[in-house]
Design a protein around this motif. Structure first.
Motif, PDB file in Angstrom:
ATOM      1  N   VAL A   3       0.842  -1.198   0.000  1.00  0.00           N
ATOM      2  CA  VAL A   3       0.000   0.000   0.000  1.00  0.00           C
ATOM      3  C   VAL A   3       0.874   1.244   0.000  1.00  0.00           C
ATOM      4  N   ASP A   4       0.223   2.371  -0.239  1.00  0.00           N
ATOM      5  CA  ASP A   4       0.938   3.638  -0.122  1.00  0.00           C
ATOM      6  C   ASP A   4       1.258   3.951   1.340  1.00  0.00           C
ATOM      7  N   VAL A   5       0.231   3.784   2.192  1.00  0.00           N
ATOM      8  CA  VAL A   5       0.394   4.160   3.598  1.00  0.00           C
ATOM      9  C   VAL A   5      -0.174   3.089   4.516  1.00  0.00           C
ATOM     10  N   LEU A   6       0.632   2.679   5.466  1.00  0.00           N
ATOM     11  CA  LEU A   6       0.165   1.819   6.556  1.00  0.00           C
ATOM     12  C   LEU A   6      -0.097   2.710   7.765  1.00  0.00           C
ATOM     13  N   ILE A   7      -1.276   2.563   8.360  1.00  0.00           N
ATOM     14  CA  ILE A   7      -1.609   3.279   9.592  1.00  0.00           C
ATOM     15  C   ILE A   7      -1.791   2.250  10.695  1.00  0.00           C
ATOM     16  N   ALA A   8      -0.972   2.359  11.731  1.00  0.00           N
ATOM     17  CA  ALA A   8      -1.097   1.486  12.894  1.00  0.00           C
ATOM     18  C   ALA A   8      -1.837   2.260  13.974  1.00  0.00           C
ATOM     19  N   GLY A   9      -3.067   1.850  14.256  1.00  0.00           N
ATOM     20  CA  GLY A   9      -3.872   2.525  15.264  1.00  0.00           C
ATOM     21  C   GLY A   9      -5.124   3.142  14.676  1.00  0.00           C
ATOM     22  N   GLY A  10      -6.287   2.781  15.244  1.00  0.00           N
ATOM     23  CA  GLY A  10      -7.555   3.222  14.674  1.00  0.00           C
ATOM     24  C   GLY A  10      -8.365   4.147  15.541  1.00  0.00           C
ATOM     25  N   GLY A  11      -7.692   5.011  16.314  1.00  0.00           N
ATOM     26  CA  GLY A  11      -8.394   6.042  17.066  1.00  0.00           C
ATOM     27  C   GLY A  11      -8.658   7.248  16.184  1.00  0.00           C
TER      28      GLY A  11
ATOM     29  N   SER B  64      -3.705   4.455  -1.521  1.00  0.00           N
ATOM     30  CA  SER B  64      -4.087   3.168  -0.952  1.00  0.00           C
ATOM     31  C   SER B  64      -3.611   3.116   0.499  1.00  0.00           C
ATOM     32  N   VAL B  65      -4.545   2.802   1.393  1.00  0.00           N
ATOM     33  CA  VAL B  65      -4.280   2.842   2.826  1.00  0.00           C
ATOM     34  C   VAL B  65      -4.742   1.544   3.468  1.00  0.00           C
ATOM     35  N   LEU B  66      -3.924   1.019   4.347  1.00  0.00           N
ATOM     36  CA  LEU B  66      -4.331  -0.095   5.199  1.00  0.00           C
ATOM     37  C   LEU B  66      -4.226   0.372   6.646  1.00  0.00           C
ATOM     38  N   LEU B  67      -5.352   0.388   7.355  1.00  0.00           N
ATOM     39  CA  LEU B  67      -5.370   0.760   8.765  1.00  0.00           C
ATOM     40  C   LEU B  67      -5.522  -0.502   9.605  1.00  0.00           C
ATOM     41  N   ILE B  68      -4.562  -0.729  10.474  1.00  0.00           N
ATOM     42  CA  ILE B  68      -4.563  -1.921  11.324  1.00  0.00           C
ATOM     43  C   ILE B  68      -4.772  -1.501  12.775  1.00  0.00           C
ATOM     44  N   ASP B  69      -5.747  -2.118  13.426  1.00  0.00           N
ATOM     45  CA  ASP B  69      -6.060  -1.768  14.815  1.00  0.00           C
ATOM     46  C   ASP B  69      -6.591  -3.010  15.523  1.00  0.00           C
ATOM     47  N   ASP B  70      -6.247  -3.165  16.813  1.00  0.00           N
ATOM     48  CA  ASP B  70      -6.718  -4.333  17.556  1.00  0.00           C
ATOM     49  C   ASP B  70      -8.073  -4.118  18.220  1.00  0.00           C
ATOM     50  N   GLU B  71      -8.637  -2.900  18.049  1.00  0.00           N
ATOM     51  CA  GLU B  71      -9.960  -2.558  18.568  1.00  0.00           C
ATOM     52  C   GLU B  71     -10.037  -2.721  20.087  1.00  0.00           C
ATOM     53  N   LYS B  72      -8.958  -2.340  20.760  1.00  0.00           N
ATOM     54  CA  LYS B  72      -8.922  -2.320  22.219  1.00  0.00           C
ATOM     55  C   LYS B  72      -8.428  -0.944  22.681  1.00  0.00           C
ATOM     56  N   PRO B  73      -9.230   0.103  22.422  1.00  0.00           N
ATOM     57  CA  PRO B  73      -8.767   1.467  22.719  1.00  0.00           C
ATOM     58  C   PRO B  73      -8.707   1.752  24.210  1.00  0.00           C
ATOM     59  N   ARG B  74      -7.851   2.684  24.550  1.00  0.00           N
ATOM     60  CA  ARG B  74      -7.672   3.105  25.938  1.00  0.00           C
ATOM     61  C   ARG B  74      -8.964   3.643  26.538  1.00  0.00           C
ATOM     62  N   ASN B  75      -9.740   4.368  25.751  1.00  0.00           N
ATOM     63  CA  ASN B  75     -10.935   5.014  26.285  1.00  0.00           C
ATOM     64  C   ASN B  75     -12.177   4.126  26.233  1.00  0.00           C
ATOM     65  N   ALA B  76     -11.995   2.835  25.981  1.00  0.00           N
ATOM     66  CA  ALA B  76     -13.145   1.925  25.951  1.00  0.00           C
ATOM     67  C   ALA B  76     -13.828   1.823  27.312  1.00  0.00           C
ATOM     68  N   VAL B  77     -13.109   2.157  28.408  1.00  0.00           N
ATOM     69  CA  VAL B  77     -13.690   2.077  29.755  1.00  0.00           C
ATOM     70  C   VAL B  77     -14.635   3.243  30.026  1.00  0.00           C
ATOM     71  N   VAL B  78     -14.603   4.264  29.185  1.00  0.00           N
ATOM     72  CA  VAL B  78     -15.408   5.467  29.407  1.00  0.00           C
ATOM     73  C   VAL B  78     -16.754   5.318  28.704  1.00  0.00           C
TER      74      VAL B  78
END
Length: 308
Positions: free
Chosen positions: A6-14, A30-44
């Motif tokens: 891809v043109d750009v890899l983005i690590a983190g989906g916030g 072309s972008v690939l965004l990779i995220d584990d869907e366990k954000p810090r603010n999920a507790v809020v």
């Protein structure tokens, strides 16, 4: 091993990573965004301060962003985790937990921070529900209520003064002798702020809603909400280390303008750069980073397309 280019890899989906993905998708990158869907603010339960989305659930904000970005065929999402990154000639090569190898011209690190809360029994149960870190995010909803500040060390008085802006019914708990100077204690006292240095036995709460602070001497002090000065925040991922990028004293990575780093083609934005960034501030950084990267790629493509 599956491979993507891809043109750009983005690590983190916030907000920062998603905002960058939107800009780059609209720029036909072309972008690939990779995220584990366990954000810090999920507790809020609610996120505040994001214009037009004040009070939104954190995961709902992400869902809406993905739905809107998905109309751009150039952007793709993967639920995964980038575990390593290196240079491979003129490209970057990132490897993920699932075994995916991603080659990209540019990389944006927007993996944010994680919390490692102090060892106070009951704190984890209340964190994000009635005990928070950011008064600008949650202070308005708690105004004038019986408040606790938990913290020690440098800038404790300054932090207490910030919380005092929202509630004058304030008690500072240091969870042990904090060695505050006589002048610091006097300053708190002059503003009607009680300071308790006795060690904390635990926090009593019901479904995450703080009821009281129990001290090791047996005293129980009624409080309804609280702010913690230090959540033990640390980098969620140490990927920039692998490319020689250093951490600053505040725990964020060293960057140049727009989140650019000394590793050409690598950007670090959001909490990974600043240690703490508001949602709308992170989204702004993502926009800025997306424009900066696209400008770089336009220049590269322009120079390559010169006719002999």
């Amino acid at each position: 091993m599956a491979t993507r280019k891809v043109d750009v890899l983005i690590a983190g989906g916030g907000p920062s990573g998603l905002s960058a993905a939107l800009v780059l998708g609209r720029a036909r990158r072309s972008v690939l965004l990779i995220d584990d869907e366990k954000p810090r603010n999920a507790v809020v339960r609610q996120s505040h301060g994001f214009l037009t989305r004040d009070g939104i659930e954190p995961m709902k904000l992400r869902q809406l962003a993905r739905e809107q970005i998905s109309q751009y065929d150039y952007v793709h999402f993967e639920q995964d985790c980038v575990e390593s990154i290196e240079k491979a000639g003129k490209l970057f090569l990132a490897s993920t937990r699932s075994g995916l190898a991603v080659y990209s011209r540019k990389v944006i690190i927007a993996t944010g921070m994680k919390d490692d809360l102090p060892d106070i029994p009951g704190l984890a149960d209340a964190y994000g529900k009635s005990i928070f870190m950011c008064p600008y995010c949650d202070g308005y909803e708690l105004q004038s209520r019986p408040m606790a500040v938990f913290g020690q060390g440098e800038n404790l008085v300054k932090f207490a003064s910030v919380i005092w802006n929202w509630s004058k019914d304030l008690i500072v708990f240091t969870n042990g002798d904090d060695h505050l100077s006589a002048n610091q204690k006097k300053e708190l006292d002059e503003h009607g702020i009680r300071i308790i240095e006795t060690a904390i036995a635990g926090l009593m709460s019901e479904k995450g809603m703080l009821k009281s602070v129990v001290l090791k001497n047996g005293e129980e002090i009624q409080r309804e909400f609280g702010f913690i000065k230090n959540s033990g925040q640390h980098q969620s991922a140490r990927l920039p280390d692998q490319l020689g990028i250093r951490l600053k004293n505040n725990g964020g990575y060293e960057t140049l303008r727009h989140g650019l780093t000394e590793a050409a083609g690598l950007l670090v934005i959001g909490d990974a750069k600043n240690a703490f960034t508001s949602l709308i501030g992170a989204a702004g950084e993502g926009y800025e980073a997306g424009v900066a990267l696209n400008d770089d790629m336009i220049q590269e493509d322009w120079e390559k397309s010169v006719k002999p």
